[in-house]
Design a protein around this motif. Sequence first.
Motif, PDB file in Angstrom:
ATOM      1  N   LEU A 155       8.681   3.365   4.920  1.00 20.05           N
ATOM      2  CA  LEU A 155       9.528   2.879   3.829  1.00 20.05           C
ATOM      3  C   LEU A 155      10.517   1.833   4.326  1.00 20.05           C
ATOM      4  O   LEU A 155      10.787   0.847   3.630  1.00 20.05           O
ATOM      5  N   LEU A 156      11.044   2.051   5.530  1.00 19.83           N
ATOM      6  CA  LEU A 156      11.965   1.084   6.119  1.00 19.83           C
ATOM      7  C   LEU A 156      11.268  -0.250   6.360  1.00 19.83           C
ATOM      8  O   LEU A 156      11.794  -1.314   5.991  1.00 19.83           O
ATOM      9  N   VAL A 157      10.103  -0.211   6.974  1.00 22.53           N
ATOM     10  CA  VAL A 157       9.359  -1.446   7.251  1.00 22.53           C
ATOM     11  C   VAL A 157       9.022  -2.167   5.950  1.00 22.53           C
ATOM     12  O   VAL A 157       9.169  -3.392   5.847  1.00 22.53           O
ATOM     13  N   LEU A 158       8.577  -1.426   4.936  1.00 25.94           N
ATOM     14  CA  LEU A 158       8.260  -2.031   3.643  1.00 25.94           C
ATOM     15  C   LEU A 158       9.504  -2.668   3.018  1.00 25.94           C
ATOM     16  O   LEU A 158       9.429  -3.765   2.452  1.00 25.94           O
ATOM     17  N   SER A 159      10.642  -1.997   3.135  1.00 25.33           N
ATOM     18  CA  SER A 159      11.894  -2.523   2.587  1.00 25.33           C
ATOM     19  C   SER A 159      12.274  -3.832   3.270  1.00 25.33           C
ATOM     20  O   SER A 159      12.671  -4.803   2.609  1.00 25.33           O
TER      21      SER A 159
END
Length: 209
Positions: A155-159
């Motif tokens: 989720l962090l990478v996608l954000s």
Amino acid sequence: MKKFFDIDSPIYRLMTTIMNFAILNICWILGSVLLITIGPATVAACDVGLKMVDNEEGYIFRQFWKAFKNNLKQGIPLGLMAVFASYAVYLDFQIVKVLENPSIFLIMIGILSAVFFAACFIYAFPLTARYQNSLINIIRNSFRISTRFFVRTILLVLSVVIEMLAFMWNGTMMFIGVIIGPASIVLTICAFAKPIFKKLEKAQGEEAE
């Protein structure tokens, strides 16, 4: 009208947040003018960012440069390693792009390298800002956190990817990106990292008891 600019009003808090983002962004840009200092600048930005997550920041300019100075020794090699790793992945995909029939093996190497390096460095800078540790242990701990908190890391990478794409969307967004882009990405990473750090610290404290 006065209530809109009251110290507790949403408008005032929003303006203050934007101003803090801009100040942090300027500090990061100035600290990264020399490629060799991009590491200490990013660690210093994370030091401020981890405090901003819990609204504990004070004078951002002063905090940034103090953290920058304190993390020169460890931040420089960490930053250079991250830059070289990113460039290696970039070169691999550039090779794939120019080849008429790139092999699946070369594509997989690029993807796996990108995943591995992301896991090694995504938490490395906030870890350096928060804890005293050796460089190898920081990278190792970043990788361990990435695998242990796999869903949060995805989720962090996608954000971060969405933020980067948004700032490159058009001329207006690119201008906004220059003003607050790097600071926004740092704050996003810190917002994901801080709860994980607290959870790990709590677990370690319970084990010690």
